[in-house]
Design an enzyme around this catalytic site. Structure first.
Site, PDB file in Angstrom:
ATOM      1  N   ARG A  76       0.859  -1.184   0.000  1.00 20.57           N
ATOM      2  CA  ARG A  76       0.000   0.000   0.000  1.00 20.57           C
ATOM      3  C   ARG A  76       0.898   1.237   0.000  1.00 20.57           C
ATOM      4  NH1 ARG A  76      -4.950  -1.123  -1.830  1.00 20.57           N
ATOM      5  NH2 ARG A  76      -6.022  -2.674  -0.573  1.00 20.57           N
ATOM      6  N   ALA A  88     -10.872  -6.300   0.091  1.00 19.91           N
ATOM      7  CA  ALA A  88     -11.740  -5.125   0.061  1.00 19.91           C
ATOM      8  C   ALA A  88     -11.550  -4.361  -1.237  1.00 19.91           C
ATOM      9  CB  ALA A  88     -11.432  -4.209   1.250  1.00 19.91           C
ATOM     10  N   GLU A 104     -14.916  -8.654  -5.368  1.00 19.34           N
ATOM     11  CA  GLU A 104     -13.616  -8.418  -4.740  1.00 19.34           C
ATOM     12  C   GLU A 104     -13.006  -9.706  -4.195  1.00 19.34           C
ATOM     13  OE1 GLU A 104     -11.545  -5.892  -4.667  1.00 19.34           O
ATOM     14  OE2 GLU A 104     -12.865  -4.462  -5.642  1.00 19.34           O
ATOM     15  N   SER A 125     -13.776   7.579   7.933  1.00 19.79           N
ATOM     16  CA  SER A 125     -13.183   8.714   8.650  1.00 19.79           C
ATOM     17  C   SER A 125     -14.069   9.934   8.410  1.00 19.79           C
ATOM     18  CB  SER A 125     -11.752   8.967   8.171  1.00 19.79           C
ATOM     19  OG  SER A 125     -11.124   9.953   8.952  1.00 19.79           O
ATOM     20  N   PRO A 126     -15.176  10.049   9.155  1.00 25.55           N
ATOM     21  CA  PRO A 126     -16.218  11.012   8.814  1.00 25.55           C
ATOM     22  C   PRO A 126     -15.846  12.490   8.951  1.00 25.55           C
ATOM     23  CG  PRO A 126     -16.720   9.934  10.890  1.00 25.55           C
ATOM     24  CD  PRO A 126     -15.531   9.236  10.311  1.00 25.55           C
ATOM     25  N   GLU A 131     -16.866   8.256   2.823  1.00 22.12           N
ATOM     26  CA  GLU A 131     -16.828   6.864   2.371  1.00 22.12           C
ATOM     27  C   GLU A 131     -17.423   5.979   3.445  1.00 22.12           C
ATOM     28  OE1 GLU A 131     -13.630   3.350   1.128  1.00 22.12           O
ATOM     29  OE2 GLU A 131     -12.916   5.131   2.155  1.00 22.12           O
ATOM     30  N   GLU A 152      -2.194  -5.160  -8.738  1.00 19.16           N
ATOM     31  CA  GLU A 152      -2.338  -5.868  -7.464  1.00 19.16           C
ATOM     32  C   GLU A 152      -1.444  -7.111  -7.431  1.00 19.16           C
ATOM     33  OE1 GLU A 152      -6.821  -5.017  -5.948  1.00 19.16           O
ATOM     34  OE2 GLU A 152      -6.650  -6.458  -7.597  1.00 19.16           O
TER      35      GLU A 152
END
Length: 192
Positions: A76, A88, A104, A125-126, A131, A152
């Site tokens: 990542r 995911a 997925e 993460s509001p 999201e 990937e």
């Protein structure tokens, strides 16, 4: 000091949008800079990362004495290393959450599942990210051939639940969606 209960529910007032400008658009997300009046009457600017939503798959093999959790190890860029996580990805246009989760799991691991159940849905993460993540429990796994996207490179491994919990405690697993899924399985996983 204890927080005062207001008795408000979902009928609480919402913000009033004065203006919204898209300042960036990419293939996965976009950013808006919004001028709003908060429910308390204060005018503020909010820069929001917009996202169509994601799905997370808690794939569990229950054929052993202890449940085995399917984890992926992949690089990542945002954290600069390979990390352990649950399968995911984002929900593609026209997809339901469930069809996205099934896609997925197949793409990233090659597995399919007989049984699917949405167990969680949360805001990633509001404070700045619009999201949601829907977590699905997948059971009755059947192996197949993975079909990862070109960028990937994913190693897949089944890990006993107790080992996954240890990986969380020692920091080997630091991905929030994965921590949520593993802790859900420990706390609420249905008995066989």
């Amino acid at each position: 000091m204890a927080a005062k209960k207001t008795g408000r529910t979902s009928s609480a007032p919402s913000a009033r949008v004065l203006s919204s400008n898209e300042v960036y658009r990419g293939p996965v997300s976009w950013v808006t800079s919004d001028r709003i009046v908060e429910p308390g009457g204060i005018e503020v600017r909010r820069d929001i990362v917009r996202h169509p939503g994601s799905v997370v798959v808690l794939a569990v093999d229950e054929t052993a004495a202890e449940p085995l959790v399917l984890l992926e190890l992949q690089y990542r860029y945002t954290v600069g290393r390979r990390i352990w996580e649950l399968p995911a990805g984002r929900i593609d246009p026209g997809e339901t959450e469930l069809s996205g989760a099934k896609r997925e799991l197949l793409e990233e691991t090659g597995f399919t599942a007989k049984s699917w159940k949405r167990i969680l849905k949360f805001h990633a993460s509001p404070g700045f990210l619009a999201e949601t993540m829907a977590v699905f429990l997948a059971r009755g796994l059947k192996p197949g051939i993975a079909q990862p996207e070109a960028d990937e490179v994913i190693d897949v491994r089944f890990v006993p639940l107790s080992k996954a919990l240890q990986m969380i405690r020692t920091g080997q697993i630091g991905d929030a969606k994965t921590i949520c899924g593993v802790l859900w399985l420990k706390q609420f996983g249905e008995k066989r």
